[in-house]
Write an enzyme that holds these catalytic residues in place. Structure first.
Site, PDB file in Angstrom:
ATOM      1  N   HIS A   1       0.955  -1.126  -0.053  1.00 28.53           N
ATOM      2  CA  HIS A   1      -0.071   0.043  -0.036  1.00 28.53           C
ATOM      3  C   HIS A   1       1.024   1.179   0.016  1.00 28.53           C
ATOM      4  CE1 HIS A   1      -2.856   2.852   1.859  1.00 28.53           C
ATOM      5  NE2 HIS A   1      -3.728   2.041   1.708  1.00 28.53           N
TER       6      HIS A   1
ATOM      7  N   ASP B   1       3.301  -4.566   8.001  1.00 25.85           N
ATOM      8  CA  ASP B   1       1.906  -3.771   7.938  1.00 25.85           C
ATOM      9  C   ASP B   1       0.923  -4.748   7.824  1.00 25.85           C
ATOM     10  OD1 ASP B   1      -0.290  -2.406   7.149  1.00 25.85           O
ATOM     11  OD2 ASP B   1       0.597  -1.683   5.227  1.00 25.85           O
TER      12      ASP B   1
ATOM     13  N   GLN C   1      -4.347  -5.174   7.015  1.00 28.96           N
ATOM     14  CA  GLN C   1      -5.393  -5.976   6.517  1.00 28.96           C
ATOM     15  C   GLN C   1      -5.371  -7.337   6.903  1.00 28.96           C
ATOM     16  OE1 GLN C   1      -7.676  -5.213   4.356  1.00 28.96           O
ATOM     17  NE2 GLN C   1      -6.836  -3.188   3.709  1.00 28.96           N
TER      18      GLN C   1
ATOM     19  N   LYS D   1     -10.081  -1.477  10.977  1.00 32.12           N
ATOM     20  CA  LYS D   1     -10.385  -2.701  10.038  1.00 32.12           C
ATOM     21  C   LYS D   1     -11.021  -3.820  10.884  1.00 32.12           C
ATOM     22  CE  LYS D   1      -7.477  -0.874   6.645  1.00 32.12           C
ATOM     23  NZ  LYS D   1      -7.925  -0.210   5.333  1.00 32.12           N
TER      24      LYS D   1
ATOM     25  N   CYS E   1      -4.973   2.523  -3.529  1.00 30.75           N
ATOM     26  CA  CYS E   1      -3.670   3.160  -2.961  1.00 30.75           C
ATOM     27  C   CYS E   1      -2.372   2.089  -3.146  1.00 30.75           C
ATOM     28  CB  CYS E   1      -3.869   3.356  -1.550  1.00 30.75           C
ATOM     29  SG  CYS E   1      -5.204   4.628  -1.223  1.00 30.75           S
TER      30      CYS E   1
HETATM   31  N1  C6P Z   1      -6.376   0.437   3.105  1.00 30.94           N
HETATM   32  C1  C6P Z   1      -7.878  -0.061   1.662  1.00 30.94           C
HETATM   33  O1  C6P Z   1      -9.023   0.350   1.104  1.00 30.94           O
HETATM   34  P1  C6P Z   1      -4.869   3.385   7.603  1.00 30.94           P
HETATM   35  O2  C6P Z   1      -5.547   4.379   6.489  1.00 30.94           O
HETATM   36  O3  C6P Z   1      -3.601   4.342   8.240  1.00 30.94           O
HETATM   37  O4  C6P Z   1      -5.803   3.014   8.726  1.00 30.94           O
HETATM   38  O5  C6P Z   1      -4.263   2.058   6.840  1.00 30.94           O
HETATM   39  C2  C6P Z   1      -3.590   2.225   5.767  1.00 30.94           C
HETATM   40  C3  C6P Z   1      -3.238   1.148   5.168  1.00 30.94           C
HETATM   41  C4  C6P Z   1      -1.730   0.596   5.237  1.00 30.94           C
HETATM   42  N2  C6P Z   1      -1.677  -0.668   4.640  1.00 30.94           N
HETATM   43  C5  C6P Z   1      -2.480  -1.293   3.988  1.00 30.94           C
HETATM   44  C6  C6P Z   1      -2.237  -2.842   3.432  1.00 30.94           C
HETATM   45  C7  C6P Z   1      -3.637  -0.746   4.053  1.00 30.94           C
HETATM   46  O6  C6P Z   1      -4.549  -1.611   3.193  1.00 30.94           O
HETATM   47  C8  C6P Z   1      -4.396   0.431   4.576  1.00 30.94           C
HETATM   48  C9  C6P Z   1      -5.585   0.867   4.203  1.00 30.94           C
HETATM   49  C10 C6P Z   1      -7.506   0.685   2.644  1.00 30.94           C
HETATM   50  O7  C6P Z   1      -7.534  -0.940   1.047  1.00 30.94           O
HETATM   51  C11 C6P Z   1      -7.900   2.089   2.537  1.00 30.94           C
HETATM   52  S1  C6P Z   1      -6.716   2.959   1.360  1.00 30.94           S
END
Ligand code: C6P
Length: 405
Positions: free
Chosen positions: A122, A199, A202, A225, A363
């Protein structure tokens, strides 16, 4: 608790909503999960009964709020099997946690040091490291993936050497659903003395990582999440690394002593928690973890695997439909396109029928570049989704295809 799907669905008030006259079919769980009444009640209870700032007051409300916040930290420690509660740093979410680590390493890395990311990250796990490289002169290398959307570990091995200082990889790809072999990735990185940040944005709603067993150095995730609120997450860091990294932000809470001549910093976790935190968010994150554990991760995984298998089979029956991310180890994410149709158009039509999916690059533009596509339609399932909802998706996609062909 046994897995009673209807009872679980009743916990989520939003699932009884109608969208455009149709029952909501929420399949955008990878973007954010829905919240059960138990978490909503926890938030209402906090603001109704014991809202106060923490670690500051001797009064009863402040002590109650402090106790609840620290109890949530311990709950999270136990859930992920961290050695110490102070290794759990509350953050605003995954992105914040990654930037905190990147900022710390900007004072540690030197020109010519090497850092490794994977091809399926991401943007949150790419951009901070590029910024770090710009600041320090470190070099960014990329673990490639194959057509199935699986990392090529033999290529990763070739990238590792004595100059490698850090490796960053997601546990699960948000755009493909691939579960990466992080235990193997960590073990290989440690052989050359590199630290690993995983990370887990997910992964944690689907599986339960064990931080000590994995021997991971840093692990980040977001509460939203995992049925918790937005604006809160955690950064796990091993004690020795936490002691080595400089603070991220200066302010209240993160100090031991302040004079105009010199400030000394508090120990973990407060060193990295400047300012008033998201107190209610932290407490509600604890409630969300209780909720998930009450259902049980084994039951969650079993049901989600069934949804994944059924959705994959049914969607593949549609002519011209291609799924991206076809590796053997996946969470319940199906990213797809239909030949000749823009993903945005499919997303718009299925929304008219009450179905929420995400469309676009998610993203994760390098993944889209790899497949030479502008984006995908992504259906991401949670434990509260049903096989009937998969049918609704498949029928809606068929309808969209008819209208757009
Ligand atoms: N992905 C998706 O629709 P935040 O926004 O900080 O809670 O998470 C960011 C983030 C970082 N790494 C991964 C692997 C992610 O999937 C995400 C967030 C969402 O896939 C929103 S872009």
């Amino acid at each position: 608790m046994s897995f009673n799907l209807q009872k679980i669905r009743n916990d989520f008030p939003i699932l009884s909503r109608k969208i455009n006259g149709y029952p909501l079919v929420y399949l955008d769980n990878a973007a954010t999960s829905q919240k059960p009444q138990q978490v909503i009640d926890c938030i209402v209870d906090y603001y109704s009964n014991y809202n106060a700032n923490i670690h500051r007051g001797v009064h009863t409300l402040s002590q109650e709020a402090t106790d609840a916040y620290e109890a949530a930290r311990q709950k999270i420690q136990t859930h992920f099997n961290a050695k110490e509660a102070f290794e759990i740093i509350f953050t605003a979410g995954t992105t914040h946690g990654i930037n905190l680590v990147a900022s710390g390493f900007s004072e540690i890395l030197k020109k010519g040091d090497e850092i490794i990311v994977s091809a399926m990250e991401h943007h949150s796990n790419i951009v901070p490291w590029q910024m770090l490289c710009e600041k320090t002169g470190a070099i960014l290398k990329v673990i490639p993936m194959n057509e199935e959307g699986v990392l090529i570990i033999s290529e990763y091995e070739k990238l590792l050497n004595i100059k490698t200082k850090l490796v960053f990889v997601n546990h699960v790809s948000n755009a493909l659903g691939t579960i990466n072999p992080i235990a193997e990735i960590i073990e290989k990185a440690h052989r050359v003395g590199a630290a690993v940040l995983v990370d887990g944005a997910q992964s944690c709603s689907h599986i339960k990582p064990d931080f000590q067993k994995l021997d991971v150095d840093f692990y980040v995730t977001s509460a939203h999440k995992m049925c918790g609120p937005t604006g809160v997450g955690i950064l796990y860091m091993k004690e020795e690394l936490g002691n080595k990294l400089p603070p991220y932000q200066g302010g209240g809470e993160m100090i031991a002593e302040v004079t105009f001549e010199k400030t000394t910093y508090a120990g973990l976790p407060h060193k990295f928690e400047a300012g008033t935190p998201n107190i209610c968010g932290g407490i509600a994150f604890g409630a969300a973890i209780d909720y998930l554990n009450n259902i049980g991760f084994e039951a969650i995984e079993k049901h989600e695997n069934e949804l994944l298998k059924y959705a994959t089979e049914k969607l593949l029956e549609i002519d011209g439909l291609k799924i991206y991310g076809t590796g053997p180890n996946k969470t319940s994410v199906v990213s797809f396109n239909i030949e000749g149709i823009h993903p945005y158009d499919i997303g718009t039509i299925v929304d008219k029928l009450g179905i929420a999916v995400r469309t676009g690059h998610h993203c994760a533009q390098p993944i889209m570049d790899f497949y030479k596509i502008p984006g995908t339609v992504r259906a991401s399932f949670a434990f509260y989704n049903t096989l009937e909802e998969v049918d609704a998706l498949v029928n809606a996609v068929k309808k969209a295809k008819m209208m757009l062909s």
